[in-house]
Design a protein around this motif. Sequence first.
Motif, short mmCIF file in Angstrom:
data_model
loop_
_atom_site.label_atom_id
_atom_site.label_comp_id
_atom_site.label_asym_id
_atom_site.label_seq_id
_atom_site.Cartn_x
_atom_site.Cartn_y
_atom_site.Cartn_z
N PRO A 63 0.41 -1.37 -0.31
CA PRO A 63 0.25 0.05 0.03
C PRO A 63 0.77 1.26 0.39
O PRO A 63 1.87 1.53 0.53
N TYR A 64 0.15 2.30 -0.36
CA TYR A 64 0.99 3.42 -1.11
C TYR A 64 -0.22 4.69 -1.02
O TYR A 64 -1.12 4.59 -0.97
N ILE A 65 0.80 6.10 -0.11
CA ILE A 65 -0.92 6.92 -0.38
C ILE A 65 0.16 8.41 -0.71
O ILE A 65 1.16 8.50 -0.29
N GLN A 66 0.11 8.99 -2.38
CA GLN A 66 0.49 9.77 -3.18
C GLN A 66 -1.05 10.59 -3.70
O GLN A 66 -1.61 10.80 -3.46
N GLY A 67 0.37 12.08 -3.31
CA GLY A 67 -0.49 13.30 -3.49
C GLY A 67 0.25 13.86 -4.36
O GLY A 67 1.44 14.27 -4.51
N GLU A 68 -0.82 14.79 -4.83
CA GLU A 68 -0.61 14.82 -6.49
C GLU A 68 -0.50 16.95 -6.18
O GLU A 68 -1.95 16.67 -5.72
N TYR A 69 0.19 17.41 -6.50
CA TYR A 69 -0.14 18.59 -6.25
C TYR A 69 -0.57 19.65 -7.82
O TYR A 69 -0.26 19.08 -8.50
N LEU A 70 -0.70 20.71 -7.65
CA LEU A 70 -1.00 21.79 -8.21
C LEU A 70 0.70 22.30 -9.42
O LEU A 70 0.35 22.28 -10.54
N THR A 71 1.75 21.53 -9.07
CA THR A 71 2.58 21.69 -9.65
C THR A 71 2.52 21.35 -10.70
O THR A 71 3.79 21.16 -11.78
N SER A 73 3.75 17.83 -9.88
CA SER A 73 4.77 16.85 -9.34
C SER A 73 3.90 16.38 -8.28
O SER A 73 2.05 16.51 -7.95
N SER A 74 4.29 14.83 -8.13
CA SER A 74 3.75 14.09 -7.04
C SER A 74 4.73 13.36 -5.98
O SER A 74 5.53 13.58 -6.04
N LYS A 75 4.01 12.79 -4.55
CA LYS A 75 5.24 12.10 -3.65
C LYS A 75 4.23 11.03 -3.82
O LYS A 75 2.74 11.17 -3.08
N GLN A 76 4.69 10.01 -3.61
CA GLN A 76 4.47 8.83 -3.12
C GLN A 76 5.22 8.26 -1.48
O GLN A 76 6.31 8.05 -2.06
N ILE A 77 4.58 7.50 -0.68
CA ILE A 77 4.47 7.18 0.53
C ILE A 77 4.52 5.39 1.12
O ILE A 77 3.62 5.99 0.62
N CYS A 78 5.26 4.83 1.19
CA CYS A 78 5.04 3.41 1.72
C CYS A 78 3.94 3.56 2.37
O CYS A 78 5.27 3.98 3.53
N VAL A 79 2.93 2.55 2.87
CA VAL A 79 2.82 2.38 4.08
C VAL A 79 2.15 1.07 4.78
O VAL A 79 1.25 1.20 5.13
N LYS A 80 3.20 0.07 4.32
CA LYS A 80 2.80 -1.12 4.25
C LYS A 80 3.42 -1.38 6.26
O LYS A 80 4.81 -0.55 6.61
#
Length: 139
Positions: A63-71, A73-80
């Motif tokens: 599992p992961y949580i990904q944030g997409e931004y106005l610019t 770009s995106s950040k993906q963080i693993c939550v295993k």
Amino acid sequence: MATRGIQQLQKLRIRYCEHGGSSSTIRQYLQQSPSSPTNHLFQFATSHPSIQIIIKPRNGHHPYIQGEYLTGSSKQICVKNCSEARIKEVMSMLVNTSGRKITRLGGLAVRGDCVSVQGVWTPMLNLGKEESFDVKIVE
């Protein structure tokens, strides 16, 4: 994080496996009833109405949580195998960041001509002793 009053996070994607062991905590987190007072996801969605939350299963992967931004770009963080507290922390961290890469400002440290701010030490500056010493000026 808001830049010039505009929330930077547009979308928050939560991806998890329906049967994997590493996704068990996030499945429990998502399966809480919306009327439950402990449902953090419902509270998060109501407190951040401008953020689109997308939840999709992705079988066979961690599992992961990904944030997409106005610019863009995106950040993906693993939550295993993470706890619910860590999942809440990751979601709030993605909201509070701008999505930009961290850049170094200013370059190297300040350098000067002197070795020390206090100046160069000489034996004449041994001020720790109470004995006075004679200073002779030679011309």
